[in-house]
Design an enzyme around this catalytic site. Structure first.
Site, mmCIF file in Angstrom:
data_model
loop_
_atom_site.group_PDB
_atom_site.id
_atom_site.type_symbol
_atom_site.label_atom_id
_atom_site.label_comp_id
_atom_site.label_asym_id
_atom_site.label_seq_id
_atom_site.Cartn_x
_atom_site.Cartn_y
_atom_site.Cartn_z
ATOM 1 N N ALA A 1 0.816 -1.209 0.000
ATOM 2 C CA ALA A 1 0.000 0.000 0.000
ATOM 3 C C ALA A 1 0.856 1.270 0.000
ATOM 4 O O ALA A 1 0.349 2.347 -0.252
ATOM 5 C CB ALA A 1 -0.928 0.009 1.218
ATOM 6 N N CYS A 2 2.144 1.136 0.266
ATOM 7 C CA CYS A 2 3.044 2.291 0.334
ATOM 8 C C CYS A 2 3.746 2.479 -1.009
ATOM 9 O O CYS A 2 4.431 1.565 -1.482
ATOM 10 C CB CYS A 2 4.075 2.071 1.428
ATOM 11 S SG CYS A 2 5.384 3.318 1.451
ATOM 12 N N PRO A 3 3.607 3.649 -1.644
ATOM 13 C CA PRO A 3 4.252 3.867 -2.941
ATOM 14 C C PRO A 3 5.773 3.682 -2.908
ATOM 15 O O PRO A 3 6.348 3.132 -3.837
ATOM 16 C CB PRO A 3 3.892 5.310 -3.292
ATOM 17 C CG PRO A 3 2.682 5.612 -2.493
ATOM 18 C CD PRO A 3 2.798 4.798 -1.226
ATOM 19 N N HIS B 1 6.482 0.003 -2.613
ATOM 20 C CA HIS B 1 6.120 -0.640 -3.873
ATOM 21 C C HIS B 1 7.254 -0.489 -4.880
ATOM 22 O O HIS B 1 7.607 -1.433 -5.597
ATOM 23 C CB HIS B 1 4.824 -0.025 -4.411
ATOM 24 C CG HIS B 1 4.278 -0.746 -5.588
ATOM 25 N ND1 HIS B 1 4.356 -0.235 -6.854
ATOM 26 C CD2 HIS B 1 3.676 -1.957 -5.693
ATOM 27 C CE1 HIS B 1 3.814 -1.089 -7.699
ATOM 28 N NE2 HIS B 1 3.398 -2.141 -7.028
#
Length: 83
Positions: free
Chosen positions: A5-7, A10
């Site tokens: 969920a964390c850019p 990711h």
């Protein structure tokens, strides 16, 4: 330890995949935060929920202590940690 969920996390997972660095162990927290405890690691109950996902939550592999929640790792290293 990463969350899909964390850019930023990711991006790190993409680089790990593209550079074939799969020998680097990752712990993946659930993309959903528990309101009471924050980010949680996978349980047996999560297997079915994330079965079609390319990035599945994992157990806590990083600490070696098999914590259920990410905040437990911080608290273990600093007893004054409050989040």
């Amino acid at each position: 330890i990463v969350s899909a969920a964390c850019p930023w996390a990711h991006r790190a997972m993409l680089v790990r995949k593209l550079k074939d660095l799969s020998e680097i162990t990752l712990s993946v927290v659930s993309p959903y935060r528990d309101d009471d405890h924050g980010w949680n690691f996978a349980t047996d109950l999560d297997e079915e929920k994330y079965s079609s996902s390319d990035v599945r939550p994992t157990e806590d592999k990083a600490s070696g202590l098999n914590f259920k929640y990410l905040h437990q790792i911080y608290t273990k290293s600093d007893t004054n940690y409050t989040g």
